[in-house]
Design a protein around this motif. Structure first.
Motif, PDB file in Angstrom:
ATOM      1  N   GLY A 148      -1.699 -12.816  11.628  1.00 38.58           N
ATOM      2  CA  GLY A 148      -2.671 -11.787  11.259  1.00 38.58           C
ATOM      3  C   GLY A 148      -3.836 -11.759  12.239  1.00 38.58           C
ATOM      4  O   GLY A 148      -4.305 -10.687  12.632  1.00 38.58           O
ATOM      5  N   ASN A 198      -4.635  -3.535  12.586  1.00 36.88           N
ATOM      6  CA  ASN A 198      -5.255  -3.997  11.351  1.00 36.88           C
ATOM      7  C   ASN A 198      -4.226  -3.959  10.219  1.00 36.88           C
ATOM      8  O   ASN A 198      -4.367  -3.192   9.270  1.00 36.88           O
ATOM      9  N   VAL A 225       1.617 -17.405   9.223  1.00 35.64           N
ATOM     10  CA  VAL A 225       1.324 -16.035   8.793  1.00 35.64           C
ATOM     11  C   VAL A 225      -0.143 -15.708   9.052  1.00 35.64           C
ATOM     12  O   VAL A 225      -0.470 -14.638   9.580  1.00 35.64           O
ATOM     13  N   ALA A 226      -1.036 -16.621   8.700  1.00 39.35           N
ATOM     14  CA  ALA A 226      -2.475 -16.381   8.892  1.00 39.35           C
ATOM     15  C   ALA A 226      -2.808 -16.214  10.370  1.00 39.35           C
ATOM     16  O   ALA A 226      -3.585 -15.333  10.753  1.00 39.35           O
ATOM     17  N   SER A 280      -2.044  -4.989   6.884  1.00 44.62           N
ATOM     18  CA  SER A 280      -2.331  -5.616   5.593  1.00 44.62           C
ATOM     19  C   SER A 280      -1.651  -6.984   5.558  1.00 44.62           C
ATOM     20  O   SER A 280      -0.773  -7.283   6.382  1.00 44.62           O
ATOM     21  N   GLU A 281      -2.028  -7.796   4.589  1.00 47.75           N
ATOM     22  CA  GLU A 281      -1.400  -9.111   4.451  1.00 47.75           C
ATOM     23  C   GLU A 281       0.103  -8.969   4.217  1.00 47.75           C
ATOM     24  O   GLU A 281       0.904  -9.731   4.770  1.00 47.75           O
ATOM     25  N   GLN A 282       0.494  -7.972   3.440  1.00 46.82           N
ATOM     26  CA  GLN A 282       1.917  -7.723   3.182  1.00 46.82           C
ATOM     27  C   GLN A 282       2.650  -7.341   4.476  1.00 46.82           C
ATOM     28  O   GLN A 282       3.759  -7.811   4.721  1.00 46.82           O
ATOM     29  N   VAL A 290       1.824  -8.192   7.495  1.00 42.80           N
ATOM     30  CA  VAL A 290       1.918  -9.397   8.327  1.00 42.80           C
ATOM     31  C   VAL A 290       3.073 -10.275   7.838  1.00 42.80           C
ATOM     32  O   VAL A 290       3.855 -10.793   8.639  1.00 42.80           O
ATOM     33  N   ARG A 291       3.193 -10.431   6.532  1.00 44.63           N
ATOM     34  CA  ARG A 291       4.299 -11.229   5.967  1.00 44.63           C
ATOM     35  C   ARG A 291       5.660 -10.613   6.331  1.00 44.63           C
ATOM     36  O   ARG A 291       6.613 -11.330   6.654  1.00 44.63           O
TER      37      ARG A 291
END
Length: 157
Positions: A41, A50, A37-38, A52-54, A56-57
């Motif tokens: 991103g 760009n 996941v990281a 968000s983390e959500q 990307v998940r």
């Protein structure tokens, strides 16, 4: 702007796919053929997005078809190319791939691509073939490995 279906437009699409491959390889920090996941991103950021983390998940969940928590190169390319219209170039590359398939230990050179495409009735110039090979040539040796060629062609179809 190139017309849809023109060699120029199709080459732009191929170039986009190749930039995805390069980005994937750059962020696959342990070179195991999959990303976390990281890492996803980071790839998205390098491609000008760009999320968000959500987000990307969510992308990871959609793309991770084998549900192992990682994205393979194939899953990443499928996720990012499924809406592309490669047109006749994709079909011709598939035919070239099928023709060359028995030669898995060899690398694809400009001359071989030029000959195969010509024998399939599609006359790319040597310069076109050189551009295609150069864009897929991961190690800069002037040829495309069978593995790289297979990955690119199958992602386009």
């Amino acid at each position: 702007m190139a017309q849809v279906g023109s060699i120029s437009a199709q080459t732009e699409i191929l170039s986009h796919v190749l930039s995805l491959v390069e980005a994937f390889r750059a962020f696959d920090s342990d070179n195991d053929g999959s990303i976390t996941v990281a890492e996803l991103g980071g790839i998205m950021g390098s491609l000008g997005y760009n999320p968000s983390e959500q987000e990307v998940r969510e992308m990871m969940q959609k793309g991770d078809t084998d549900n192992n928590g990682l994205l393979s190169m194939e899953e990443f390319l499928e996720m990012n190319t499924k809406d592309l219209q490669i047109g006749s170039l994709g079909n011709l590359l598939k035919s070239a791939f099928e023709t060359l398939k028995g030669d898995e230990d060899e690398a694809l050179t400009v001359d071989e691509l030029f000959q195969v495409m010509g024998s399939l009735g599609f006359h790319l110039t040597r310069e076109d073939c050189q551009s295609i090979v150069a864009s897929m040539d991961g190690d800069g040796d002037g040829a495309v490995s069978f593995e790289d060629f297979q990955l690119i062609v199958t992602s386009l179809l």
